[in-house]
Design an enzyme around this catalytic site. Structure first.
Site, mmCIF file in Angstrom:
data_model
loop_
_atom_site.group_PDB
_atom_site.id
_atom_site.type_symbol
_atom_site.label_atom_id
_atom_site.label_comp_id
_atom_site.label_asym_id
_atom_site.label_seq_id
_atom_site.Cartn_x
_atom_site.Cartn_y
_atom_site.Cartn_z
ATOM 1 N N ASN A 40 0.600 10.601 5.450
ATOM 2 C CA ASN A 40 -0.668 10.307 6.114
ATOM 3 C C ASN A 40 -1.685 11.419 5.978
ATOM 4 O O ASN A 40 -2.885 11.194 6.141
ATOM 5 C CB ASN A 40 -0.428 9.945 7.576
ATOM 6 C CG ASN A 40 0.101 8.540 7.665
ATOM 7 O OD1 ASN A 40 -0.591 7.611 7.270
ATOM 8 N ND2 ASN A 40 1.333 8.389 8.115
ATOM 9 N N THR A 76 1.271 -7.638 12.657
ATOM 10 C CA THR A 76 1.409 -6.203 12.506
ATOM 11 C C THR A 76 1.098 -5.678 11.139
ATOM 12 O O THR A 76 1.374 -4.564 10.814
ATOM 13 C CB THR A 76 2.876 -5.848 12.792
ATOM 14 O OG1 THR A 76 3.350 -6.620 13.862
ATOM 15 C CG2 THR A 76 3.029 -4.410 13.078
ATOM 16 N N LYS A 119 3.675 -6.928 3.799
ATOM 17 C CA LYS A 119 3.486 -5.511 3.478
ATOM 18 C C LYS A 119 3.218 -4.778 4.779
ATOM 19 O O LYS A 119 2.695 -5.349 5.739
ATOM 20 C CB LYS A 119 2.314 -5.294 2.536
ATOM 21 C CG LYS A 119 0.988 -5.657 3.138
ATOM 22 C CD LYS A 119 -0.077 -4.580 3.102
ATOM 23 C CE LYS A 119 0.330 -3.314 3.759
ATOM 24 N NZ LYS A 119 -0.848 -2.516 4.216
ATOM 25 N N GLU A 149 6.623 4.631 7.237
ATOM 26 C CA GLU A 149 6.217 5.808 6.478
ATOM 27 C C GLU A 149 7.122 6.994 6.799
ATOM 28 O O GLU A 149 7.209 7.435 7.940
ATOM 29 C CB GLU A 149 4.743 6.118 6.763
ATOM 30 C CG GLU A 149 3.841 5.082 6.102
ATOM 31 C CD GLU A 149 2.381 5.193 6.491
ATOM 32 O OE1 GLU A 149 1.560 4.547 5.829
ATOM 33 O OE2 GLU A 149 2.078 5.916 7.445
ATOM 34 N N THR A 187 0.870 -1.197 0.000
ATOM 35 C CA THR A 187 0.000 0.000 0.000
ATOM 36 C C THR A 187 0.900 1.239 0.000
ATOM 37 O O THR A 187 1.294 1.707 -1.054
ATOM 38 C CB THR A 187 -0.971 0.005 1.202
ATOM 39 O OG1 THR A 187 -0.242 -0.160 2.402
ATOM 40 C CG2 THR A 187 -2.015 -1.080 1.057
#
Lengths: 413, 413
Positions: free
Chosen positions: A408, A197, A186, A284, A160
C-alpha cells in the site's frame, strides 16, 4: 507455512448458457495489461446487484444503479457488463459520470442495445480521470473475443493487487434440472463490507422471477462478501452482481419459500463464499487465513460487532503474523467492540480447539505451548462464545504483515 | 525527514508542591529495568480520573475506580499512586483484582495510610499474572527514592514501547498566585480513545473544590487524550489522573464559570495536549505527525466520526508513510465514515494549504506536484470543510510504517 493461494483451474469454471466474456487491453495503467472485460448477457437474463455504501460512491456505481432501476421500470433486460481495472473513476464528479455513461454508450452501439442495458464497473486508483480515449477504441476487440469459456481470463483481467485470480463453479438440481453457477471476483485490499466488498460477478443459468432477484443477491451477499474484512477500508466501487440467464430449462422459481429457491441459493452461496474466502486468503500481504466465529449472542449485530473488532484490530493481526499467542489483544478487542452490557466473566475464547480464556481471564487449563501450536497454523479459527443468546456470526480475515505496508505504500509508484 | 522526537529536558519539568516521586526496579520483564513508580501525594490533595471504556477493563482500573469512589464517599484523601510497567494485570480475573489490592495494601503499610488511599496502575502484556512476588519486595526502595524533582525519571519508568519519555510543565496566574502544572504520560500503541488513551498523570498545586475535579479531568481529557489515535485499538488499562495538591495558596476554585477555573483549565489542557500529541508523534513506527481537522459539521459526533475514519484508515496511513498523495483514499474514508446524509459534492478537502478536492472530485486547481510537496513534510494537516454547520473537531495521529508491524509482531519475543 503460509496460507496456500491457488487460482482456479480454468477448466473448473463452467460456462453458463447465455453468458459470453471478452477480454482485451486498453493499457490504462500498464501497456499490454489485459484490463478490459466485456460480459455479454443473452436476452431474457435477470440481473440484480448490491453496491458500496460509501458516500463517495464511484461514478460507475451511480450509473450502474440508475441503469438497473431504469431497466426494471421499463421491463427491459441488462445485456452487457463492462469492467476496467487501473482506474476507479471515483472522486471524479460530474465528468466521471459523463465518462462512465460514454463507455456504456459505446458498448451499446457495438452490441445493438440501449445504453441503459449496459452496466459499467471500474476498479483501481481513485481521483484520476477515466481514460476513455484509451478504453473506447479497444471495445471492438473485447467484443471480438467474446466466448462462453473465458471466465478464467476474465477473473485474471479484473485483478488489481490480487496475487491470484478468484473463481468458482457449482452445479445443483433445481426443479428437476441441473443448473450451473459460476462466479469470479477481485479484491485484496480496501476490503470491508457495509455490503458487497469488491467486484464480484456470479451467474447462473437458472430461471428465477425478476421480483426475487434483489432478495436473492442480498441473501447471498450477507453470508459471503459481507463477512470479509482485510483492512476495514470500504471501497468506493464495491459491487456484487448476480445474473440469471434462465436457460437451464427449470420452471421459473417464483417463491422464496420453495425448495428450488433454497437449492439455488445454496449453490450461489457456496460459490460466493468460496470467492469471499479467496479474497481474505489473498488479502494484501496475507500469510494466514483467519476465521472469527462469535457464537451465542443476543442478535446478529452484536456478534458481527465483536467479530469485526477482532478481525480489524491491527494488534491482533500483527500477532497472527508473528505466530505469537498474544491473546490479550483478542480480549482487548472483544472489550472495546462497543457491546456495552457485555459481561466478560461469562464468555469463553477458543483458539482453534484450545480454551484460552474464561471467567474474565486466562483459562486454568491453558498453556502457552497450546496457543503457540495453533498460532503456527496457516488457517486459524478464533471462537468467542458469548453464552447470552442463540445467534452466531462469522467473519473471515487475514493477518497483517510487512507486505501490507509495502503493497500500500508502493501501490501507485 | 521523519518527525522529530525529543524527550523533555528534565529541568523543564517543574516540581509540584505536595508531590514526590520514587522509582525503582522490580525486574518484571527485564532485569534491572526501572519499572516501578511510586507517587506520594500530600494530605489535602484532590484526585480525579477518567478510565478506559473497554469491557475487559484491567484489574488495576477496577480497583482504582473503587478506591476513588470509597475515598470520595468518606471524604478521605488519595495519598499514593503505584505504577508498574511490563505487565498489564488485565484479563486476569479475580486473582488479578486480589493482586492489585495486595499491591495497594503493601504501599499503604509503607506510607501509613488506608489501602483505599492508594491507586494502582499497570501497563504491559495482557493475560499474564501480575508478579507481586517481584513488586512487593522493592516498594521500600521506591519509597526511599521519593523526591519532588523525579518527574523525568518517572516519565522514563512508565514507558513501554515508547521511544521517548513524555512530560510537560506550565505555569499560570490563578487567583493572584502562580500555579504550576506538570504532567507525564506513556503510550504509543493500542491507542484509541473511548476516553483516556494511555497512562497520563497531570498534577497541579492549585486549590480546587472536590466537586469540580471530575468535570475538570473530563474537560481536559476531551481536548487532549481523547483526540489521539495510533491504531484504533483501545487499551484495557487506559487511565488519566488529575491531582490538585492545593498548596499554591490561591483561593479554592469553586465555580466552573470563573476566570480562575478557565485559567487553570487552559494550563492543564496545554500540558495534556502536549502529552497527547507526543503520543501520536511517538506512535509505534511513526515517521509523520498527522493532524486531521474536520470543520463546519452539524455536531461534534459527525466531525469526530469523519476525522477518526481518516485517522484510522490503514490505507491513508500507509500513503502518508510513502509520502504518496494518493488522496482518493482520504475521500474514500470520508465516504465510509458513516455520516449517511453527507453530501460529498459540497465539501472541500485540503492537504496543508492546498485545495485537493471539491464538488465530489479533484479540484481543478490541484496538481500532483502540490500534493507531493505537502506529503513530504514531517508534520501534515488534512482539513475537511463540511460546510453544513458550526462545529469543528481535531484528531492527531501518525503514519503506518513497516516498523508498526515489526514492533507489534515482535513485542513479546
Amino acid at each position: 507455512m503460509p496460507v496456500k493461494l491457488t487460482a482456479p483451474d480454468p477448466a473448473s469454471l463452467l460456462p453458463i448458457a447465455g453468458v459470453r466474456l471478452g477480454i482485451t487491453s486498453a493499457g490504462i495503467k500498464k501497456p499490454g495489461r489485459r484490463d478490459i472485460t466485456l460480459i455479454e448477457l443473452a436476452a431474457g437474463s435477470r440481473v440484480a446487484g448490491v453496491f458500496t455504501q460509501n458516500r463517495f460512491c464511484a461514478a460507475p456505481v451511480t450509473v450502474c444503479k440508475q441503469h438497473l432501476d431504469q431497466m426494471v421500470q421499463r421491463g427491459g433486460d441488462i445485456r452487457a457488463l463492462v469492467i476496467n481495472t487501473g482506474n476507479a473513476n471515483a472522486g471524479t464528479g460530474e465528468e466521471g459520470l459523463r465518462r462512465a455513461r460514454q463507455t456504456c454508450e459505446a458498448v451499446a452501439r457495438l452490441m445493438g442495445c440501449a445504453t441503459e442495458a449496459v452496466l459499467p464497473f471500474s476498479t483501481g486508483v481513485i481521483l484520476e480521470p477515466l481514460p476513455v480515449d484509451k478504453i473506447l477504441p479497444v471495445l471492438p476487440a473485447a467484443q471480438a473475443d467474446l466466448a462462453p469459456d473465458h471466465w478464467s481470463d476474465a477473473a485474471h483481467a479484473i485483478m488489481t493487487t490480487d496475487i491470484v485470480a478468484k473463481g468458482a463453479s457449482r452445479q445443483a438440481q433445481v426443479g428437476g434440472r441441473t443448473v450451473t453457477v459460476t462466479g469470479i471476483a477481485k479484491g485484496s485490499g480496501m476490503i470491508h463490507p457495509n455490503m458487497a466488498t469488491m467486484l464480484g460477478y456470479v451467474a447462473t443459468d437458472a430461471a428465477i422471477a425478476p421480483g426475487l432477484m434483489q432478495q436473492l443477491v442480498k441473501d447471498v451477499a450477507d453470508v459471503s462478501f459481507n463477512c470479509v474484512t482485510v483492512d476495514g477500508d470500504t471501497s468506493t466501487n464495491d459491487s456484487f452482481i448476480l445474473v440469471a440467464t434462465g436457460q437451464a430449462g427449470n420452471n421459473e422459481i417464483d417463491d422464496d419459500a420453495s425448495a428450488d429457491y433454497a437449492a439455488l441459493k445454496a449453490a450461489l452461496s457456496e460459490v460466493a463464499i468460496e470467492l469471499a474466502q479467496a479474497m481474505a486468503r489473498d488479502g494484501e500481504g496475507a500469510t494466514k487465513f483467519i476465521t472469527v466465529a462469535v457464537e451465542g449472542g443476543r442478535d446478529h449485530a452484536e456478534c458481527k460487532q465483536i467479530a469485526y473488532a477482532i478481525a480489524r484490530s491491527p494488534l491482533v493481526k500483527t500477532a497472527f503474523f508473528a505466530s505469537d499467542p498474544n491473546l490479550g489483544r483478542i480480549l482487548a478487542a472483544i472489550g472495546y467492540a462497543g457491546v456495552m452490557d457485555l459481561d466478560v466473566d461469562t464468555l469463553q475464547v477458543y483458539l482453534g480447539d484450545v480454551l484460552v480464556a474464561e471467567k474474565g481471564g486466562r483459562a486454568a487449563s491453558y498453556s502457552e505451548a497450546q496457543g503457540a501450536a495453533v498460532m503456527h497454523e496457516a488457517e486459524i479459527t478464533v471462537r468467542v462464545v458469548l453464552n447470552r443468546g442463540p445467534v452466531n456470526a462469522t467473519v473471515w480475515t487475514c493477518d497483517f504483515s510487512y507486505d501490507y505496508v509495502k503493497i500500500n505504500a508502493e501501490y501507485r509508484t
